[in-house]
Design an enzyme around this catalytic site. Structure first.
Site, mmCIF file in Angstrom:
data_model
loop_
_atom_site.group_PDB
_atom_site.id
_atom_site.type_symbol
_atom_site.label_atom_id
_atom_site.label_comp_id
_atom_site.label_asym_id
_atom_site.label_seq_id
_atom_site.Cartn_x
_atom_site.Cartn_y
_atom_site.Cartn_z
ATOM 1 N N VAL A 9 -8.974 -27.436 16.751
ATOM 2 C CA VAL A 9 -7.717 -27.401 16.004
ATOM 3 C C VAL A 9 -7.234 -28.819 15.738
ATOM 4 C CG1 VAL A 9 -5.317 -26.634 16.009
ATOM 5 C CG2 VAL A 9 -7.066 -25.250 17.142
ATOM 6 N N CYS A 10 -6.955 -29.104 14.491
ATOM 7 C CA CYS A 10 -6.212 -30.346 14.227
ATOM 8 C C CYS A 10 -5.185 -30.054 13.164
ATOM 9 C CB CYS A 10 -7.131 -31.499 13.845
ATOM 10 S SG CYS A 10 -7.784 -31.425 12.188
#
Lengths: 108, 893
Positions: A9-10
């Site tokens: 996740v970013c």
């Protein structure tokens, strides 16, 4: 060995997608059955529900979301960590894959 | 009896000026003691005003019959200097906040120390009374949250009240300030010091009008209170929290942003007030007025007032001891910092001359009856004068001193009355918070004692370092851990005077804290006392000679002169070589100049030249005269400056030479990246290597990425030994900076004081100095992946600069990993903008951006050049995401 599902996740899922490519390559070389994918922070929730994620890794720039995710994952037994800065900066697929596998292992 | 009282009131109503009891008694032919009693009664009944001073003066309140009503509606803010100029907008905001139905808007006042936040809040209250938003007897409760900041529970209870049994000792229900302020205003100064629970409860109150006392779980309480908060804090996080929850935000301008007219009015009003208070004329020189109007006062109006007060106190002292007719003050009476204002006269606006009449050499302030509000707290403000008075009387009674000696005697003691504010000026909040009050007080006591004994002064920074040391030493002793000074004997031998004083100090510490100070600890205390004495002592002894030789009639001498003037030193010799002079003749001139003053060059000669044959002189002189000579050619003024500076503090020839050479190559190749494979390290040092150093280390660990940075505590005993240790460490590490209690100027390693490590702004600077960005690695990974953004290494560098600038400008502390993440994110973002990818949206963007005005502004400013450079634009939604990553990831301590 069962299939490993690794979710990165970013903020927008852009920079981590490069990392995914590199991790997939290493996984293929090692013959690890895996599904690795990157999502933006806002899409993360859906994916936690729909896919049976084994481990969740956060880009360092969204490390502030760690607490949030810990809450969401509470009781699900899905480990969570922020990706090491050096490995992230170098897009080191091997090291990050190791980090993910170690976490899955520890969570067992 | 009753009629007497009435008579006095009638008499007072007719008077234009306030009168003392004595004057009234004389005029009415009554007994003074009786008059005093009636006056007190009248005051209690609210018929007359009492003006504290010497003597106490009385005046009828309802002079309305004789004079036109002065206090017409809504005058509250008029007593603020600048009410119709710099403060106009703020006052409009404040009025709106007070008048907003039904019970006013909760307000927060931002502003630096000494900008008048408290007075402003009081004016808001006055205004609320005047405009009848509040009833006549509505309370104004004022509280400084810093008072109990050490004890969050106590603080919470104090504000919201305590339920019986909520903790041991809470034997009954106790109402808090919130209850006391019901129907009025609660002013919370330094509101950022409220602990999180307190903030939460306050916000609950702001949102819902209810609150819960400490230990109360069921019932909420209600109160009709307008909250006014005030804070000096301007960090984004706090601004955010408060801006989001408190509807009205008012920012008071710092003194520097006030107009020159307002500054004049402030100074004049204060002097007027002092004249009033002392009931005596004050005459000041033109220079005094100018200096006070111009000097930069860090702590704003508050500082100007304290400095004025100090000057008035001095004038009062002179007036009392010499029995002069009035108080007077000249330029010499001013503190140096204030006098420096005179240096700014040239840069002051033209209007200055209109305000301060050019043809007048003196300005008088005569007591009048008019009331001026700068500081309402008249009683306590008399304390300085009273203290002086007492001392004068005491000393005169003893008959020991002559008048003139007396003045000197008291003046020496005068600073003690100002300790409070001196302390406030030199130590910021974080420093105060760090050290318990008892340690701070003892440190002050010890240093005052040592200063007197050793006849030298120590800067506040070394006091701070010592108090940190003392705190950990006491802990150590209490825990019975050993304290070993490795070189006690030489300390005792070399610094016998300081050692003696250290023994006295130890006795004082022992008494204060009930502990036994081991002998070795006395050694450490001695070293603190020698702190300031170390470097300069060495200086005079082995100075290297510096000679500047250049072509041209006066090039060398003017370059040297510039350097000498800047450094205020006489070190260095200049020899000019007019173009008509032959090289041979010049060599002879140089040689003779050296021979004539041979002792000057015993410890070596550094030749600074410009070009050509002059560069060869060094070798020849070395041979012929048997001197150690080093030559630097193509010298510029900064190099002369550096050489002179180092020579004047007694640095060795080789040391100076290497440093200057490095400075020259730095100038040449400022952009060349410095390659280094060694691990970065930071040295923290103090005399024990455990006290101050440990504390600094703890502090650093919180904000630095210690997986890639080693923090090395070192014990500082001697400068030479320290240098050796640094040399050893340098083989293994790249030493990024030294932070410690003793300045270490070595190999151009940046040095920071322990004090600075606790200053947020400085900390960001240190952090940027120390952090290593894996920039080239990032570039390597991205090369080939990003195709639309040109040179990857240039992009990555640009992005790094944006992030660092943001940190510095906003005092943000971001972990390095987040910064690296941000750079990557930005790089990908720019690539996708170039590719025309669709834009995602940030939910509730407007609201979010509004909450972070500072970052929004700064970030877009920093992004503009980037956007222009790369011909793209970063949409607001993406900027919002960036801001979120920055705000949420920052370290708050």
């Amino acid at each position: 060995m069962s299939k490993k599902t690794i979710m990165l996740v970013c903020s927008a899922g852009m920079s981590t997608s490069l990392l995914v490519t590199k991790m997939e390559k290493v996984a293929a070389e090692r013959g690890i059955d895996s599904e690795i994918f990157a999502v933006s922070a806002s899409d993360a929730d859906n994916n936690i529900e729909s896919k049976s994620v084994d481990v969740l890794l956060l880009g360092p720039q969204v490390r502030f979301m760690k607490a949030q995710f810990e809450k969401k994952l509470d009781g699900k037994g899905i480990p969570l960590e922020v990706i090491n800065m050096q490995d992230y900066g170098m897009m080191n697929g091997e090291k990050v894959l190791d980090q993910a596998l170690r976490l899955i292992d520890e969570a067992k | 009896m009753l009629s007497r009282k009435k008579d006095i009131l009638t008499y007072l109503v007719k008077q234009d000026t306030p009168l003392s009891a004595q004057e009234i008694a004389l005029a009415m032919e009554l007994n003074r003691a009786n008059v005093s009693r009636y006056l007190n009664d009248l005051h209690k009944e609210g018929h007359i005003e009492k003006r504290s001073g010497r003597p106490v003066l009385y005046q009828a309140k309802s002079r309305s019959s004789a004079l036109p009503e002065l206090t017409t509606q809504q005058e509250a803010f008029h007593k603020l200097v600048g009410y119709n100029a710099s403060l106009k907008v703020m006052i409009q905001q404040a009025k709106a906040a007070v008048l907003y139905p039904p019970r006013g808007l909760h307000t927060i006042i931002f502003g630096e120390t000494g900008t008048g936040k408290t007075l402003f809040a009081e004016c808001m209250y006055q205004f609320a009374l005047e405009s009848q938003v509040l009833s006549k007897d509505a309370p104004f409760v004022s509280f400084n949250c810093a008072d109990y900041a050490q004890n969050p529970q106590l603080l919470f209870g104090h504000i919201f009240g305590v339920k019986k049994g909520s903790y041991t000792g809470a034997t009954e229900d106790r109402a808090g300030l919130m209850h006391q302020a019901d129907g009025g205003i609660l002013f919370l100064d330094e509101i950022h010091r409220l602990p999180p629970e307190g903030q939460e409860m306050l916000f609950t109150f702001i949102d819902k009008g209810v609150y819960r006392p400490l230990g109360e779980s069921n019932q909420t309480q209600t109160a009709s209170v307008q909250i006014i908060g005030a804070t000096t804090e301007n960090s984004e996080v706090l601004l955010d929290t408060f801006n989001r929850r408190i509807p009205m935000a008012i920012t008071l301008p710092p003194l520097a942003e006030r107009t020159i007219e307002e500054r004049y009015e402030l100074v004049a009003a204060f002097l007027q007030q002092e004249a009033q208070r002392l009931n005596q004329k004050i005459v000041i020189e033109r220079e005094v007025l100018l200096a006070f109007m111009l000097y930069p006062a860090k702590a704003n109006i508050g500082q100007v007032q304290r400095d004025l007060k100090l000057v008035c106190a001095k004038a009062f002292l002179h007036y009392r001891t010499h029995q002069t007719d009035y108080l007077r003050s000249t330029q010499q009476d001013l503190p140096l910092a204030v006098q420096k204002g005179l240096l700014l006269v040239k840069e002051a606006p033209e209007r200055l001359n209109q305000l301060v009449d050019r043809h007048k050499s003196h300005f008088s302030f005569v007591p009048m009856s008019q009331k001026i509000a700068i500081n309402e707290n008249v009683e306590s403000d008399m304390s300085v004068y009273n203290a002086i008075e007492e001392r004068v009387e005491e000393a005169l009674k003893m008959g020991l001193l002559k008048e003139i000696e007396l003045e000197g005697f008291i003046q020496n003691n005068l600073p003690h009355y100002f300790n409070d504010y001196l302390e406030k000026l030199s130590i910021s909040d974080i420093h105060q918070e760090l050290i318990p009050i008892d340690i701070r007080k003892v440190t002050e006591k010890l240093y005052d004692f040592a200063e007197k004994k050793l006849e030298r002064t120590y800067p506040s920074k070394s006091r701070f370092a010592f108090s940190l040391h003392l705190q950990s030493a006491i802990e150590r002793i209490k825990e019975k851990r050993p304290i070993v000074h490795p070189d006690l004997n030489s300390v005792r031998k070399n610094y016998s005077k300081e050692f003696q004083v250290a023994i006295d100090l130890s006795a004082m510490i022992e008494q204060q804290f009930g502990i036994d100070i081991p002998f070795d600890e006395i050694g450490f205390i001695t070293m603190f006392l020698t702190l300031e004495a170390q470097e300069p002592e060495k200086a005079a002894v082995n100075q290297v000679g510096v000679m500047v030789i250049m072509h041209g009639k006066s090039t060398a001498s003017s370059m040297l002169e510039t350097a000498q003037d800047l450094l205020d030193t006489k070190v260095g010799v200049a020899l000019n070589m007019p173009l008509t002079v032959k090289v041979k003749e010049m060599y002879e001139t140089v040689r003779q100049a050296i021979v004539a003053n041979k002792t000057l060059y015993e410890h070596g000669l550094l030749l600074l030249t410009d070009m050509g044959s002059l560069n060869a002189f060094g070798g020849m002189l070395a041979q012929e005269l048997g001197l150690a000579v080093r030559t630097l050619s193509m010298t510029s003024t900064p190099i002369v400056l550096e050489a002179i500076r180092m020579a004047s503090i007694g640095r060795q020839l080789e040391d100076i030479y290497q440093n200057c050479r490095m400075a020259m190559t730095l100038e040449e190749s400022i952009n060349e990246p410095f390659q280094e494979e060694k691990q970065p390290a930071l040295i923290v040092s103090c005399f024990t290597g455990e006290g101050v150093a440990k504390r600094v280390e703890n502090r650093l660990e919180k904000v630095m990425d210690t997986t890639h940075l080693t923090i090395i505590p070192l014990q500082f005993l001697q400068l030479e030994k320290m240098k050796q240790q640094i040399d050893q460490l340098a083989e293994q590490y790249t030493i990024k900076a030294i932070i410690g209690t003793v300045p270490v100027d070595y190999q151009n390693i940046p040095y920071y004081t322990a004090y600075e490590a606790f200053d947020r702004k400085k900390m960001v600077e240190i952090k940027n100095q120390v952090e290593e960005w894996p920039l080239d690695k990032i570039s390597q990974t991205l090369t080939g992946t990003l195709k639309e953004v040109g040179s990857i290494s240039r992009l990555v560098e640009n992005l790094q600069q944006v992030i660092q600038q943001l940190e510095v400008d906003l005092y943000l502390v971001l972990p390095i990993e987040v910064k690296v993440g941000l750079v990557l994110h930005l790089a990908f973002l720019m690539e996708s903008m170039k590719n025309g990818k669709e834009v995602r949206t940030f939910s509730d963007k407007e609201n979010y951006l509004m909450k972070h005005p500072l970052i929004v502004k700064k970030l877009s400013e920093l992004l503009i050049p980037l956007e222009e450079d790369y011909q793209l634009s970063i949409p607001q939604d993406e900027q919002a995401y960036l801001i979120q990553m920055i705000v949420e990831n920052q370290l708050t301590n």
